[in-house]
Design a protein around this motif. Structure first.
Motif, PDB file in Angstrom:
ATOM      1  N   LEU A   1      33.570  52.507  14.819  1.00  0.00           N
ATOM      2  CA  LEU A   1      34.890  51.536  14.503  1.00  0.00           C
ATOM      3  C   LEU A   1      35.524  52.676  13.323  1.00  0.00           C
ATOM      4  O   LEU A   1      34.886  53.595  12.058  1.00  0.00           O
TER       5      LEU A   1
ATOM      6  N   TYR B   1      31.352  40.940  16.791  1.00  0.00           N
ATOM      7  CA  TYR B   1      31.009  40.245  15.744  1.00  0.00           C
ATOM      8  C   TYR B   1      30.190  39.140  16.268  1.00  0.00           C
ATOM      9  O   TYR B   1      28.690  39.164  15.687  1.00  0.00           O
TER      10      TYR B   1
ATOM     11  N   GLU C   1      26.886  53.084  13.451  1.00  0.00           N
ATOM     12  CA  GLU C   1      27.411  52.495  11.525  1.00  0.00           C
ATOM     13  C   GLU C   1      26.897  51.530  11.056  1.00  0.00           C
ATOM     14  O   GLU C   1      25.654  51.439  11.815  1.00  0.00           O
TER      15      GLU C   1
ATOM     16  N   LYS D   1      38.612  45.854  16.119  1.00  0.00           N
ATOM     17  CA  LYS D   1      38.177  44.992  15.610  1.00  0.00           C
ATOM     18  C   LYS D   1      38.104  43.927  16.469  1.00  0.00           C
ATOM     19  O   LYS D   1      39.209  43.195  15.846  1.00  0.00           O
TER      20      LYS D   1
HETATM   21  C1  LIG Z   1      35.958  46.145   9.219  1.00  0.00           C
HETATM   22  C2  LIG Z   1      34.495  47.868   9.752  1.00  0.00           C
HETATM   23  C3  LIG Z   1      34.630  48.734   8.996  1.00  0.00           C
HETATM   24  C4  LIG Z   1      35.506  49.879   7.792  1.00  0.00           C
HETATM   25  O1  LIG Z   1      36.059  49.804   8.154  1.00  0.00           O
HETATM   26  P1  LIG Z   1      37.600  49.217   6.845  1.00  0.00           P
HETATM   27  O2  LIG Z   1      38.569  49.838   7.042  1.00  0.00           O
HETATM   28  O3  LIG Z   1      36.462  50.619   6.019  1.00  0.00           O
HETATM   29  O4  LIG Z   1      37.311  47.980   6.378  1.00  0.00           O
HETATM   30  C5  LIG Z   1      33.449  49.243   9.630  1.00  0.00           C
HETATM   31  N1  LIG Z   1      32.488  49.222  11.148  1.00  0.00           N
HETATM   32  C6  LIG Z   1      32.773  48.407  11.302  1.00  0.00           C
HETATM   33  C7  LIG Z   1      32.074  47.326  12.585  1.00  0.00           C
HETATM   34  C8  LIG Z   1      33.959  47.122  11.152  1.00  0.00           C
HETATM   35  O5  LIG Z   1      34.561  46.325  11.499  1.00  0.00           O
END
Ligand SMILES: *Cc1c(COP(=O)(O)O)cnc(C)c1O
Length: 357
Positions: free
Chosen positions: A257, A202, A233, A197
């Protein structure tokens, strides 16, 4: 003196809380925030809770130039009997350290930062909204602060936690979303930063997101970066499909992720006797299943929406309307169970929730 003892400076300027019915995502912040600094040779020192305020950064601070920055997202919920619950918070701090490792950022002590988060929550607990579907979104993050334009890891960092009351994701009940399959831009490739992350992932997705919005879709479904064939995803959610009775989610390929909601969904389904097949799934396979009438449900999983049913997928010139744009039974049951556990409404057989007191 270097100390790891948390110091607390209380705010004297109490802000008015937003009206719970008008809450959107990430626009309001509570009275306090947590800060802790890292210096090479000394480690993380002097954790402090201070009034929420702007921070000072040198214009040459490295995070501003080369995106050496990681973050997390989790929520605090208030139960009907006024307790404060976190959902698997240790998983978020484990993941923060994995993200940091990928970005050459030093690790934090997971137990200590969780204890600081609890202190911060207790101080600002009045900000946890109580109405159905609302929560307090928690944003821990780390930025590189060294004033230096060299392309190299910073020697100083700041770790922070800020808190934001957020409204119900589904103001009018849980609503299936329409999604565009992105065929031009790539989110992540094997060996890149897709599993972290980290800020740059993003902003690099905005171009595709803006394109999808322009076509009337609310999110982007990402395909693998090499062949543009396999599903990865959706936006900031992991994705699940129910195909002819089989629940499928893309395997953690090294560019996806690792969602905590994804992990919890798989564990919950296992408890219900449903094995999730974590494997490669191509758009072609999905489309063929759709044509045969075997694509029963599709949904995303993530902290923000928890479970987000997908009502329509647009893949080039092919459109798939899933389950008549209605929320499927499995998505509904998962949503009710996960949010029930998170808010303390139903028994938590997994010990996922952590009480803050
Ligand atoms: C945060 C995120 C998720 C979901 O993660 P959670 O831990 O379930 O909130 C999925 N994909 C991406 C790209 C993310 O940044």
């Amino acid at each position: 003196m270097i100390t790891m003892k948390l110091t607390i400076t209380k705010s004297s300027n109490f802000k008015t809380k937003p009206d719970p019915s008008s809450l959107s995502f990430g626009k309001h912040f509570t009275n306090h925030m947590l800060m802790m600094n890292y210096t090479e040779g000394e480690g993380w020192t002097s954790p402090q809770i201070v009034p929420y305020q702007p921070i000072t950064l040198d214009p040459s601070a490295m995070s501003l130039h080369y995106s050496q920055s990681v973050f997390e997202g989790l929520k605090a919920y208030r139960t009907e009997d006024d307790r404060i619950l976190l959902f698997r918070p240790e998983k978020n701090f484990e993941r923060l350290n994995r993200s940091s490792d990928r970005l050459s950022i030093p690790a934090v002590n997971e137990e200590l930062v969780l204890s600081y988060l609890k202190e911060l929550l207790l101080l600002d607990k009045e900000w946890i909204p109580t109405t159905e579907g609302t929560s307090l979104y928690i944003r821990p993050f780390i930025i590189a602060t060294e004033p230096n334009l060299s392309v190299a890891p910073s020697t100083t960092y700041t770790f922070m936690i800020i808190l934001s009351p957020v409204g119900s994701y589904y103001a009018e009940g849980i609503n299936p979303v329409s999604i565009n399959v992105e065929e031009k831009f790539t989110r992540a490739v094997l060996g890149g930063t897709g599993t972290a992350k980290t800020a740059g992932n993003y902003s690099a997705a905005y171009k595709a997101q803006v394109g999808a919005s322009g076509l009337g879709y609310s999110q982007v479904l990402w395909l693998d970066g090499i062949e543009k064939k396999y599903i990865e995803e959706v936006g900031s959610m992991n994705v699940f499909f129910k195909i002819n009775g089989e629940v499928v989610t893309p395997a953690l390929s090294g560019s996806i992720l690792e969602g905590i909601t994804r992990m919890s969904t798989i564990e919950l389904l296992a408890e219900w006797g449903i094995t999730v097949s974590e494997r490669r799934l191509s758009m072609e396979e999905l489309y063929q299943a759709y044509e045969k009438g075997e694509l029963e449900e599709a949904f995303g999983t993530g902290t923000a929406a928890v479970i987000s049913p997908i009502g329509e997928l647009n893949w080039g010139d092919k459109k798939m309307v899933i389950n008549n744009r209605q929320t499927g039974d499995l998505a509904k049951k998962l949503y009710d169970t996960l949010t029930g556990i998170q808010t303390g409404k139903i028994h938590d057989p997994f010990n996922w929730t952590v009480e803050v007191n």
